[in-house]
Design an enzyme around this catalytic site. Structure first.
Site, PDB file in Angstrom:
ATOM      1  CE1 TYR A  52      97.574  83.974  -4.976  1.00 37.02           C
ATOM      2  CE2 TYR A  52      98.381  81.719  -5.038  1.00 37.02           C
ATOM      3  CZ  TYR A  52      98.499  83.022  -4.593  1.00 37.02           C
ATOM      4  OH  TYR A  52      99.550  83.370  -3.780  1.00 37.02           O
ATOM      5  N   GLY A 220     110.544  95.861  -6.365  1.00 39.03           N
ATOM      6  CA  GLY A 220     109.360  96.623  -6.003  1.00 39.03           C
ATOM      7  C   GLY A 220     108.205  95.693  -5.683  1.00 39.03           C
ATOM      8  CB  VAL A 225     111.710  89.800 -13.600  1.00 37.50           C
ATOM      9  CG1 VAL A 225     110.435  89.009 -13.360  1.00 37.50           C
ATOM     10  CG2 VAL A 225     111.898  90.060 -15.084  1.00 37.50           C
ATOM     11  CG  PHE A 226     116.078  91.084 -10.069  1.00 40.59           C
ATOM     12  CD1 PHE A 226     117.127  90.217 -10.334  1.00 40.59           C
ATOM     13  CD2 PHE A 226     115.180  90.744  -9.055  1.00 40.59           C
ATOM     14  CE1 PHE A 226     117.283  89.037  -9.617  1.00 40.59           C
ATOM     15  CE2 PHE A 226     115.331  89.559  -8.340  1.00 40.59           C
ATOM     16  CZ  PHE A 226     116.388  88.705  -8.622  1.00 40.59           C
TER      17      PHE A 226
END
Length: 305
Positions: A52, A220, A225-226
């Site tokens: 990261y 996905g 974001v949904f």
């Protein structure tokens, strides 16, 4: 915040883990406020990885939390290793060197949890076992786990590794729920019945391995974001309806949906937004009904046979 035991260990952890993959997007003051807010809310489990920010995220976190021996005893640190440029590497040498680098960047003498990040096709489990043994005996790592591994890969490790595998970090969200849908659609002739992961959810439950869902708001593979997304009108309508009932945000409900599952999961949240961080933490206090859980599941386009 509510807590669970991490896998078969005696380590008590918050039900929500704070992912630090994006902490390098914050300036010094923002990073300090972020970690302090998390601690004030009882979210003292911080998830890292050596890749990261090329390692900078661990350094930024250590500075932001003002790491010292007193601070260290108040937090739980997890990091991951095994991903290198263009390859995966579970060799003994790489694991040992990676942990030394992680500890140096985090300014600590030990990790509470070390995860192997993504499966290495060339893994020699005997080497992993030697690395884990050396890390445990030296006190550098107290607990061990994996990430993105299926049951047979874990079983192969367990044949040689004597330490319990306490966690498996896997992609899971309302819209990325194949490990759940395959179990619902057993023996059916539809796409949802395809078992893509060897029943990893059931395997982890049977073997006392805590599932740590990553990207709990994504659809996905990092496509977005949904929540609030026009691609998921029915799902957002249902989430908003249930959020209104509980007096919380849609963010809270998305995490509460994962926490409602009896596997006792520990979602890893990656937001650096203070309000969303607190909304995620509030999910610990929301228990969805069975009906609400299934309503959300179906609204995401998941089918029941």
């Amino acid at each position: 915040m509510k807590t669970i035991k991490l896998g078969s260990s005696s380590l008590e952890v918050p039900v929500v883990a704070v992912g630090c993959m994006r902490i390098n997007s914050l300036d010094k003051n923002e990073a300090e406020r972020f970690v302090q807010t998390a601690l004030e809310q009882g979210a003292n489990f911080f998830d890292h990885a050596d890749i990261y920010g090329g390692g900078t995220c661990e350094e930024i976190f250590a500075d932001a939390i003002h790491m010292n021996s007193d601070v260290r005893e108040q937090i739980i640190l997890q990091s991951k290793c095994g991903i290198r440029q263009g390859m995966f590497d579970f060799s003994k040498e790489h694991i040992l060197n990676s942990v030394d680098g992680i500890l140096k960047r985090l300014k600590t003498d030990y990790l509470d949890v070390l995860l192997l990040h993504r499966p290495d096709a060339l893994v020699e489990p005997e080497e992993v076992a030697e690395a884990f043994e050396q890390l445990e005996s030296s006190g550098k790592v107290r607990h061990f786990g994996v990430s993105n591994q299926n049951p047979m890969q874990i079983q192969l490790l367990k044949k040689f590794v004597k330490q319990p595998i306490v966690a498996n970090q896997l992609q899971l969200s309302i819209t990325n729920a194949t490990m759940i849908s395959a179990g619902i659609n057993v023996n059916m002739e539809n796409e949802s019945a395809v078992n893509r992961d060897g029943s990893v959810l059931d395997f982890c439950r049977l073997n006392d391995i805590t599932v740590q869902p990553w990207s709990p708001f994504q659809y996905g593979f990092f496509e977005g974001v949904f929540l609030g997304n026009d691609k998921f009108p029915e799902l957002n309508k249902k989430i908003d309806e249930i959020a209104g009932k509980y007096g919380v945000t849609n963010t809270t409900i998305a995490i509460a949906w994962l926490l409602r599952h009896p596997a006792n999961m520990q979602p890893v949240i990656g937001t650096m937004n203070l309000e969303r961080l607190q909304d995620c933490i509030k999910a610990s206090d929301v228990t969805l009904t069975r009906e609400e859980w299934y309503e959300i599941y179906r609204a995401a386009g998941n089918i029941l046979p």
